[in-house]
Design an enzyme around this catalytic site. Structure first.
Site, PDB file in Angstrom:
ATOM      1  N   GLU A   1       0.834  -1.214   0.000  1.00 14.41           N
ATOM      2  CA  GLU A   1       0.000   0.000   0.000  1.00 14.41           C
ATOM      3  C   GLU A   1       0.860   1.253   0.000  1.00 14.41           C
ATOM      4  OE1 GLU A   1      -2.928  -0.296   3.151  1.00 14.41           O
ATOM      5  OE2 GLU A   1      -4.267  -1.431   1.867  1.00 14.41           O
TER       6      GLU A   1
ATOM      7  N   GLU B   1      -5.779  -8.135  -1.007  1.00 17.75           N
ATOM      8  CA  GLU B   1      -6.461  -7.947   0.274  1.00 17.75           C
ATOM      9  C   GLU B   1      -7.917  -7.629   0.013  1.00 17.75           C
ATOM     10  OE1 GLU B   1      -4.948  -5.157   3.167  1.00 17.75           O
ATOM     11  OE2 GLU B   1      -2.873  -5.637   2.666  1.00 17.75           O
TER      12      GLU B   1
HETATM   13  C1  BG6 Z   1      -4.628  -2.523   4.698  1.00 10.81           C
HETATM   14  C2  BG6 Z   1      -3.323  -3.033   5.179  1.00 10.81           C
HETATM   15  O1  BG6 Z   1      -4.624  -1.151   4.923  1.00 10.81           O
HETATM   16  O2  BG6 Z   1      -5.809  -2.918   5.276  1.00 10.81           O
HETATM   17  C3  BG6 Z   1      -3.402  -4.076   6.250  1.00 10.81           C
HETATM   18  O3  BG6 Z   1      -2.436  -3.429   4.155  1.00 10.81           O
HETATM   19  C4  BG6 Z   1      -4.604  -3.809   7.131  1.00 10.81           C
HETATM   20  O4  BG6 Z   1      -2.178  -4.098   6.941  1.00 10.81           O
HETATM   21  C5  BG6 Z   1      -5.859  -3.902   6.281  1.00 10.81           C
HETATM   22  O5  BG6 Z   1      -4.685  -4.621   8.244  1.00 10.81           O
HETATM   23  C6  BG6 Z   1      -7.160  -3.752   7.041  1.00 10.81           C
HETATM   24  O6  BG6 Z   1      -7.141  -2.591   7.800  1.00 10.81           O
HETATM   25  P1  BG6 Z   1      -7.396  -2.578   9.351  1.00 10.81           P
HETATM   26  O7  BG6 Z   1      -7.084  -1.202   9.770  1.00 10.81           O
HETATM   27  O8  BG6 Z   1      -8.807  -2.949   9.557  1.00 10.81           O
HETATM   28  O9  BG6 Z   1      -6.453  -3.569   9.934  1.00 10.81           O
END
Ligand code: BG6
Length: 474
Positions: free
Chosen positions: A179, A372
């Protein structure tokens, strides 16, 4: 019809959110270990509050996380049982170069990941490795001011070269920086940046971004030299912006906000700075130091594929103050009245995923990888620790359907899909354990209590079937 038979199904985690063992095996601390649980986390993440030591009265969830450092055999076995074809994970930079500027890597750290890759191979799981996922060795921040300093390019390059050579034949899919656009929104998380009095913040961020972009291109070059089989991707915190109304200036705002993220991918995928960014530097009077050879470095090594995270879309306006806001994935956004939200206010928009895939494919004409996607929710286990997470299944089902539509109806090329936090882990934005994404429950709470016991959720069996049928049965 249907997805390619080699479609890479799997799950994703990041070292700092699962490993723990932050002072074991020769590892030293990194920026991300300094993010406390609670109110101050936001300010530290933004680089607005300096926290370069563990301080009294704070709890630091990354220190133990879900202790995958000691549980990885058990966890990989569960991933294999689900039928994972790929497991996205990151290396901890300070496990391999504990100070960041060490002349030699830490053998114990290298051996740790080698074991993991061998274990994955036994189960026919392809690793997809993020070289840095929100981590910078603390020493590089204290001694060199982190990515503000051009020297970071050399340290990152040495680190990348070390792991690319060491894991040749074991790892084929690489992501250079997780990211990368988060650097603009959470500079300490994305780049170890702590602001000082008198800083021109935009200039500091874009200077650090330039260093990261050059470093990423050098890593891509080395990856291809070390093994022509290597496939290297960039990684965007994705989710496009909708204009709140059809007023032309709202649409213009949406274009501009999309470009904040595209800026990075434009450089990494096309090999040069887009004109709109150069003009921005000019109009805003930002002086970004670049060396003459940088242009050539960027042009010589574009990435092979484009990866991104997707949790929600965002809504913007040229008149932001007129509307009610909600929280997005780190970025705030206007509340979109046509969408439902998660318990954390992230707006749920599966069609937004299909639209993002189309936009990015049109723009880059390179294979895409959704690395993701998932639902952060409160899970309440029964007396046996079992969670019936139908809400998570619904979320994943709708998003996977959108992905299939993008491939089957629109013809977008997608290499794979890794669900975020396939096992419960520490939330990056809040530091909570209670914001759970997993298909596997981990007995651990927000304050660090619990047995660390792993239990399959209902979504575990559901996802297993999805993979077994190559996405036919959702
Ligand atoms: C992304 C990241 O921003 O989203 C992860 O690459 C992160 O590291 C994921 O965990 C989900 O976000 P959050 O804040 O709910 O953990």
């Amino acid at each position: 019809m249907g997805l390619d038979k080699n479609f890479l199904w799997g799950g994703a985690t990041a070292a700092n959110q699962v490993e723990g063992g932050v002072l074991e095996g020769g590892r030293k601390l990194a920026n991300i270990d300094m993010l406390p649980y609670g109110e101050d986390r936001k300010k530290v993440s933004a680089g607005e509050m300096e926290m370069l030591e563990w301080e009294e009265g704070y709890y630091y969830p990354a220190a133990e996380a879900i202790d995958m450092y000691h549980h990885y055999m058990e966890d990989i076995k569960l991933f294999a049982e689900m039928g994972f074809k790929v497991y996205r994970m990151s290396l901890s930079w300070s496990r391999i170069f504990p100070n960041g500027d060490d002349a030699e890597p830490n053998e114990e750290g290298l051996a740790f990941y080698e074991e993991i890759f061998k274990e994955l191979k036994k189960h026919d799981i392809e690793p997809l490795v993020t070289i840095t996922h929100f981590d910078v060795p603390l020493n590089l921040i204290k001694k060199y001011d982190s990515w503000r300093n051009r020297k970071l390019i050399t340290f990152y390059e040495r680190y990348a070269e070390t792991v690319l050579k060491r894991y040749k034949g074991l790892v084929k899919y690489w992501l250079t920086i997780n990211e990368i656009n988060i650097l603009l929104h959470q500079p300490f998380v994305g780049g170890g940046i702590v602001f000082k009095e008198g800083d021109n913040k935009e200039e500091v961020k874009y200077q650090a971004a330039h260093h990261q972009l050059v470093a990423s291109a050098l890593a891509t070059k080395i990856a291809h030299e070390v093994d022509p089989e290597n496939q290297v991707g960039c990684m965007l915190a994705g989710g496009n912006h909708y204009p709140f109304t059809c007023r032309p200036e709202d649409y213009q705002e949406a274009i501009n906000r999309d470009r904040e993220g595209y800026f990075f991918i434009d450089v990494q995928a096309r090999g040069k700075y887009p004109n709109y960014a150069l003009k921005k530097f000019e109009h805003e009077g930002l002086t970004i130091h670049m060396k003459p050879e940088d242009e050539q470095i960027l042009a010589a090594s574009p990435v092979d594929f484009v990866s991104f995270s997707y949790y929600s879309s965002r809504t913007v306006s040229a008149h932001e103050e007129d509307y009610e806001h909600t929280t997005g994935n780190i970025f705030g956004t206007i509340k979109n009245p046509h969408l439902l939200s998660t318990e954390w206010g992230w707006q749920i928009d599966p069609l937004g995923l299909r639209n993002s895939l189309n936009q990015m494919y049109d723009r880059y004409q390179k294979p895409l990888f959704i690395v993701e996607n998932g639902l952060g929710a409160v899970d309440v286990p029964d007396e046996n620790g079992y969670v019936e997470d139908d809400y998570r299944i619904d979320y994943l089902r709708q998003h996977i359907q959108a992905l299939k539509d993008a491939v089957e109806i629109d013809g977008v090329e997608v290499l794979g899909y890794t669900s975020w936090g396939c096992i419960d882990l520490i939330s990056a934005s809040t530091g909570q354990m209670s914001k759970r994404y997993g298909l596997i429950y981990v007995d651990r709470d927000d304050k660090g209590n619990g047995t660390m016991k792993r239990t399959k959720k209902k979504s575990f069996d559901w996802y297993k079937k999805v993979i077994a049928t190559n996405g036919e049965e959702l």
